[in-house]
Scaffold this motif. Structure first.
Motif, PDB file in Angstrom:
ATOM      1  N   LEU A  40       0.825  -1.204   0.000  1.00 15.68           N
ATOM      2  CA  LEU A  40       0.000   0.000   0.000  1.00 15.68           C
ATOM      3  C   LEU A  40       0.861   1.257   0.000  1.00 15.68           C
ATOM      4  O   LEU A  40       0.592   2.202  -0.742  1.00 15.68           O
ATOM      5  CB  LEU A  40      -0.929  -0.014   1.217  1.00 15.68           C
ATOM      6  N   VAL A  41       1.888   1.277   0.806  1.00 12.12           N
ATOM      7  CA  VAL A  41       2.782   2.437   0.863  1.00 12.12           C
ATOM      8  C   VAL A  41       3.501   2.615  -0.467  1.00 12.12           C
ATOM      9  O   VAL A  41       3.624   3.736  -0.974  1.00 12.12           O
ATOM     10  CB  VAL A  41       3.780   2.304   2.035  1.00 12.12           C
ATOM     11  N   SER A  42       3.967   1.529  -1.072  1.00  6.40           N
ATOM     12  CA  SER A  42       4.662   1.656  -2.355  1.00  6.40           C
ATOM     13  C   SER A  42       3.715   2.141  -3.453  1.00  6.40           C
ATOM     14  O   SER A  42       4.103   2.935  -4.309  1.00  6.40           O
ATOM     15  CB  SER A  42       5.326   0.338  -2.748  1.00  6.40           C
ATOM     16  N   LEU A  43       2.464   1.700  -3.433  1.00  9.23           N
ATOM     17  CA  LEU A  43       1.483   2.183  -4.397  1.00  9.23           C
ATOM     18  C   LEU A  43       1.212   3.662  -4.183  1.00  9.23           C
ATOM     19  O   LEU A  43       1.113   4.429  -5.138  1.00  9.23           O
ATOM     20  CB  LEU A  43       0.184   1.382  -4.264  1.00  9.23           C
ATOM     21  N   TRP A  44       1.128   4.095  -2.935  1.00  8.60           N
ATOM     22  CA  TRP A  44       0.914   5.503  -2.631  1.00  8.60           C
ATOM     23  C   TRP A  44       2.089   6.347  -3.110  1.00  8.60           C
ATOM     24  O   TRP A  44       1.902   7.413  -3.694  1.00  8.60           O
ATOM     25  CB  TRP A  44       0.713   5.670  -1.125  1.00  8.60           C
ATOM     26  N   VAL A  45       3.308   5.878  -2.888  1.00 10.96           N
ATOM     27  CA  VAL A  45       4.505   6.602  -3.320  1.00 10.96           C
ATOM     28  C   VAL A  45       4.548   6.701  -4.842  1.00 10.96           C
ATOM     29  O   VAL A  45       4.851   7.760  -5.400  1.00 10.96           O
ATOM     30  CB  VAL A  45       5.782   5.928  -2.771  1.00 10.96           C
ATOM     31  N   PHE A  46       4.220   5.629  -5.528  1.00  5.11           N
ATOM     32  CA  PHE A  46       4.203   5.639  -6.987  1.00  5.11           C
ATOM     33  C   PHE A  46       3.185   6.642  -7.515  1.00  5.11           C
ATOM     34  O   PHE A  46       3.476   7.454  -8.391  1.00  5.11           O
ATOM     35  CB  PHE A  46       3.901   4.236  -7.522  1.00  5.11           C
ATOM     36  N   SER A  47       1.962   6.610  -6.973  1.00  7.02           N
ATOM     37  CA  SER A  47       0.924   7.516  -7.470  1.00  7.02           C
ATOM     38  C   SER A  47       1.247   8.970  -7.127  1.00  7.02           C
ATOM     39  O   SER A  47       0.999   9.866  -7.930  1.00  7.02           O
ATOM     40  CB  SER A  47      -0.447   7.122  -6.930  1.00  7.02           C
ATOM     41  N   ALA A  48       1.796   9.218  -5.972  1.00  4.79           N
ATOM     42  CA  ALA A  48       2.184  10.581  -5.609  1.00  4.79           C
ATOM     43  C   ALA A  48       3.306  11.079  -6.515  1.00  4.79           C
ATOM     44  O   ALA A  48       3.303  12.231  -6.940  1.00  4.79           O
ATOM     45  CB  ALA A  48       2.620  10.631  -4.147  1.00  4.79           C
ATOM     46  N   GLY A  49       4.247  10.209  -6.830  1.00  4.21           N
ATOM     47  CA  GLY A  49       5.353  10.601  -7.707  1.00  4.21           C
ATOM     48  C   GLY A  49       4.891  10.939  -9.114  1.00  4.21           C
ATOM     49  O   GLY A  49       5.329  11.939  -9.700  1.00  4.21           O
ATOM     50  N   THR A  50       3.993  10.141  -9.666  1.00  4.07           N
ATOM     51  CA  THR A  50       3.519  10.433 -11.023  1.00  4.07           C
ATOM     52  C   THR A  50       2.651  11.691 -11.039  1.00  4.07           C
ATOM     53  O   THR A  50       2.725  12.480 -11.980  1.00  4.07           O
ATOM     54  CB  THR A  50       2.732   9.243 -11.599  1.00  4.07           C
ATOM     55  N   THR A  51       1.863  11.897  -9.992  1.00  3.66           N
ATOM     56  CA  THR A  51       1.028  13.104  -9.932  1.00  3.66           C
ATOM     57  C   THR A  51       1.890  14.347  -9.796  1.00  3.66           C
ATOM     58  O   THR A  51       1.663  15.346 -10.488  1.00  3.66           O
ATOM     59  CB  THR A  51       0.056  13.012  -8.750  1.00  3.66           C
ATOM     60  N   LEU A  52       2.872  14.308  -8.929  1.00  3.84           N
ATOM     61  CA  LEU A  52       3.739  15.468  -8.756  1.00  3.84           C
ATOM     62  C   LEU A  52       4.563  15.739 -10.000  1.00  3.84           C
ATOM     63  O   LEU A  52       4.786  16.894 -10.359  1.00  3.84           O
ATOM     64  CB  LEU A  52       4.654  15.264  -7.546  1.00  3.84           C
ATOM     65  N   SER A  53       4.991  14.699 -10.673  1.00  3.19           N
ATOM     66  CA  SER A  53       5.747  14.875 -11.908  1.00  3.19           C
ATOM     67  C   SER A  53       4.906  15.585 -12.962  1.00  3.19           C
ATOM     68  O   SER A  53       5.371  16.531 -13.606  1.00  3.19           O
ATOM     69  CB  SER A  53       6.213  13.512 -12.427  1.00  3.19           C
ATOM     70  N   ALA A  54       3.663  15.161 -13.127  1.00  9.11           N
ATOM     71  CA  ALA A  54       2.780  15.798 -14.101  1.00  9.11           C
ATOM     72  C   ALA A  54       2.496  17.244 -13.710  1.00  9.11           C
ATOM     73  O   ALA A  54       2.461  18.135 -14.577  1.00  9.11           O
ATOM     74  CB  ALA A  54       1.484  15.006 -14.220  1.00  9.11           C
ATOM     75  N   ALA A  55       2.310  17.500 -12.440  1.00 12.04           N
ATOM     76  CA  ALA A  55       2.029  18.869 -11.983  1.00 12.04           C
ATOM     77  C   ALA A  55       3.227  19.779 -12.212  1.00 12.04           C
ATOM     78  O   ALA A  55       3.078  20.929 -12.639  1.00 12.04           O
ATOM     79  CB  ALA A  55       1.648  18.857 -10.512  1.00 12.04           C
ATOM     80  N   LEU A  56       4.421  19.278 -11.954  1.00  9.99           N
ATOM     81  CA  LEU A  56       5.623  20.082 -12.184  1.00  9.99           C
ATOM     82  C   LEU A  56       5.836  20.351 -13.669  1.00  9.99           C
ATOM     83  O   LEU A  56       6.243  21.451 -14.055  1.00  9.99           O
ATOM     84  CB  LEU A  56       6.843  19.395 -11.579  1.00  9.99           C
ATOM     85  N   GLN A  57       5.574  19.370 -14.518  1.00 12.50           N
ATOM     86  CA  GLN A  57       5.701  19.579 -15.956  1.00 12.50           C
ATOM     87  C   GLN A  57       4.710  20.622 -16.435  1.00 12.50           C
ATOM     88  O   GLN A  57       5.030  21.483 -17.244  1.00 12.50           O
ATOM     89  CB  GLN A  57       5.489  18.272 -16.712  1.00 12.50           C
ATOM     90  N   ARG A  58       3.491  20.551 -15.941  1.00 10.82           N
ATOM     91  CA  ARG A  58       2.472  21.538 -16.342  1.00 10.82           C
ATOM     92  C   ARG A  58       2.858  22.929 -15.855  1.00 10.82           C
ATOM     93  O   ARG A  58       2.670  23.923 -16.558  1.00 10.82           O
ATOM     94  CB  ARG A  58       1.119  21.138 -15.801  1.00 10.82           C
ATOM     95  N   SER A  59       3.377  23.029 -14.643  1.00 10.19           N
ATOM     96  CA  SER A  59       3.800  24.318 -14.116  1.00 10.19           C
ATOM     97  C   SER A  59       4.926  24.912 -14.960  1.00 10.19           C
ATOM     98  O   SER A  59       4.916  26.103 -15.272  1.00 10.19           O
ATOM     99  CB  SER A  59       4.252  24.149 -12.675  1.00 10.19           C
ATOM    100  N   GLU A  60       5.876  24.096 -15.340  1.00 15.52           N
ATOM    101  CA  GLU A  60       6.988  24.555 -16.176  1.00 15.52           C
ATOM    102  C   GLU A  60       6.480  25.000 -17.542  1.00 15.52           C
ATOM    103  O   GLU A  60       6.912  26.020 -18.083  1.00 15.52           O
ATOM    104  CB  GLU A  60       8.028  23.434 -16.334  1.00 15.52           C
ATOM    105  N   PHE A  61       5.555  24.256 -18.114  1.00 10.19           N
ATOM    106  CA  PHE A  61       4.974  24.598 -19.408  1.00 10.19           C
ATOM    107  C   PHE A  61       4.249  25.942 -19.337  1.00 10.19           C
ATOM    108  O   PHE A  61       4.415  26.809 -20.205  1.00 10.19           O
ATOM    109  CB  PHE A  61       4.005  23.489 -19.837  1.00 10.19           C
ATOM    110  N   THR A  62       3.460  26.141 -18.282  1.00  8.01           N
ATOM    111  CA  THR A  62       2.724  27.395 -18.118  1.00  8.01           C
ATOM    112  C   THR A  62       3.684  28.560 -17.907  1.00  8.01           C
ATOM    113  O   THR A  62       3.496  29.639 -18.467  1.00  8.01           O
ATOM    114  CB  THR A  62       1.748  27.284 -16.930  1.00  8.01           C
TER     115      THR A  62
END
Length: 59
Positions: free
Chosen positions: A10-32
């Motif tokens: 469960l913890v590893s799944l949470w870490v994976f999903s948080a990492g992919t979400t933060l990565s997408a958010a940072l990419q969008r922020s950089e793009f904007t």
């Protein structure tokens, strides 16, 4: 031990999903930020904006 394995999964799944979400958010922020630096306005992210939506009643 019976609780440790599911908890670790469960913890590893949470870490994976948080990492992919933060990565997408940072990419969008950089793009904007890049678009703002150039002086352009990025397209709306999803759906229709309230300014372009027709009124809910006929005119």
């Amino acid at each position: 031990m019976l609780l440790a394995i599911p908890l670790a999964a469960l913890v590893s799944l949470w870490v994976f999903s948080a990492g992919t979400t933060l990565s997408a958010a940072l990419q969008r922020s950089e793009f904007t930020r890049m678009y703002k630096d150039v002086g352009l306005r990025p397209a709306p992210s999803s759906g229709r904006s309230s300014a372009s939506a027709p009124p809910p009643w006929p005119s």
